[in-house]
Scaffold this motif. Structure first.
Motif, mmCIF file in Angstrom:
data_model
loop_
_atom_site.group_PDB
_atom_site.id
_atom_site.type_symbol
_atom_site.label_atom_id
_atom_site.label_comp_id
_atom_site.label_asym_id
_atom_site.label_seq_id
_atom_site.Cartn_x
_atom_site.Cartn_y
_atom_site.Cartn_z
ATOM 1 N N SER A 39 -0.509 36.542 26.554
ATOM 2 C CA SER A 39 -0.817 37.968 26.531
ATOM 3 C C SER A 39 -0.268 38.664 27.769
ATOM 4 N N ARG A 40 -0.475 38.069 28.939
ATOM 5 C CA ARG A 40 0.022 38.659 30.196
ATOM 6 C C ARG A 40 1.542 38.795 30.192
ATOM 7 N N LEU A 41 2.231 37.822 29.584
ATOM 8 C CA LEU A 41 3.692 37.845 29.547
ATOM 9 C C LEU A 41 4.240 38.728 28.420
ATOM 10 N N GLY A 42 3.353 39.303 27.601
ATOM 11 C CA GLY A 42 3.780 40.240 26.565
ATOM 12 C C GLY A 42 4.317 39.600 25.301
ATOM 13 N N ILE A 43 3.876 38.387 24.998
ATOM 14 C CA ILE A 43 4.319 37.728 23.770
ATOM 15 C C ILE A 43 3.437 38.200 22.631
ATOM 16 N N GLU A 61 9.460 31.364 24.672
ATOM 17 C CA GLU A 61 8.316 30.949 23.867
ATOM 18 C C GLU A 61 8.765 30.029 22.748
ATOM 19 N N GLY A 62 8.245 28.823 22.756
ATOM 20 C CA GLY A 62 8.499 27.900 21.656
ATOM 21 C C GLY A 62 9.680 26.983 21.864
ATOM 22 N N HIS A 63 10.093 26.356 20.776
ATOM 23 C CA HIS A 63 11.098 25.294 20.774
ATOM 24 C C HIS A 63 12.532 25.837 20.758
ATOM 25 N N ARG A 80 12.517 40.780 27.768
ATOM 26 C CA ARG A 80 11.474 39.875 28.273
ATOM 27 C C ARG A 80 11.917 38.433 28.153
ATOM 28 N N GLY A 81 12.619 38.116 27.057
ATOM 29 C CA GLY A 81 13.078 36.749 26.880
ATOM 30 C C GLY A 81 13.321 36.388 25.437
ATOM 31 N N LEU A 82 13.152 35.105 25.131
ATOM 32 C CA LEU A 82 13.410 34.582 23.796
ATOM 33 C C LEU A 82 12.129 34.016 23.203
ATOM 34 N N VAL A 83 11.975 34.191 21.897
ATOM 35 C CA VAL A 83 10.818 33.643 21.203
ATOM 36 C C VAL A 83 11.267 32.923 19.935
#
Length: 124
Positions: A39-43, A61-63, A80-83
């Motif tokens: 939650s803090r990281l915005g996922i 986030e994840g594999h 933010r990144g990759l999910v």
């Protein structure tokens, strides 16, 4: 890179091995409740998986395959990144003896919490 995972999760450990084999130094932090971190990281809740990593200002986030991670770090998009939600069969850490791989899509998570396709991975 810091990987946050459940202490009892075997597939998370295999994903860490995937990273280390590619040359990433990894610090593992075991945590029985990762929901506050996510939650803090915005996922977004619909994008969660079993482990969360932080690297160079991005969240992973994840594999997510290391090739996608390397591309993210080379291109440095404002995100933010990759999910990769869930645990797709055949993704790094989720390999099976018969080599089967389900199709999956790694998503780029923008600063507003929206996603768009970053890389498609076909089934095999």
């Amino acid at each position: 890179m810091v990987v946050h995972k459940s202490p009892s999760c075997g597939c998370c450990g295999k994903w860490v091995e995937h990273l280390e084999q590619a040359g990433f130094p990894v610090e593992v932090r075991n945590d029985s409740d990762l929901s506050a971190l996510k939650s803090r990281l915005g996922i977004p809740p619909e994008m969660v998986s079993c482990h969360t990593a932080e690297v160079d200002g991005y969240v992973i986030e994840g594999h997510v395959p290391v090739t996608d991670l390397e591309r993210l770090l080379a291109e440095r998009p404002p995100a933010r990144g990759l999910v990769l939600p869930g645990m797709p069969l055949g993704s790094p850490g989720m390999e099976v003896p018969n080599g089967r791989k389900d199709a999956f899509s790694v998503e780029l998570l923008d600063k507003q919490g929206n996603t768009r396709t970053f890389q498609q991975h076909p089934s095999q």
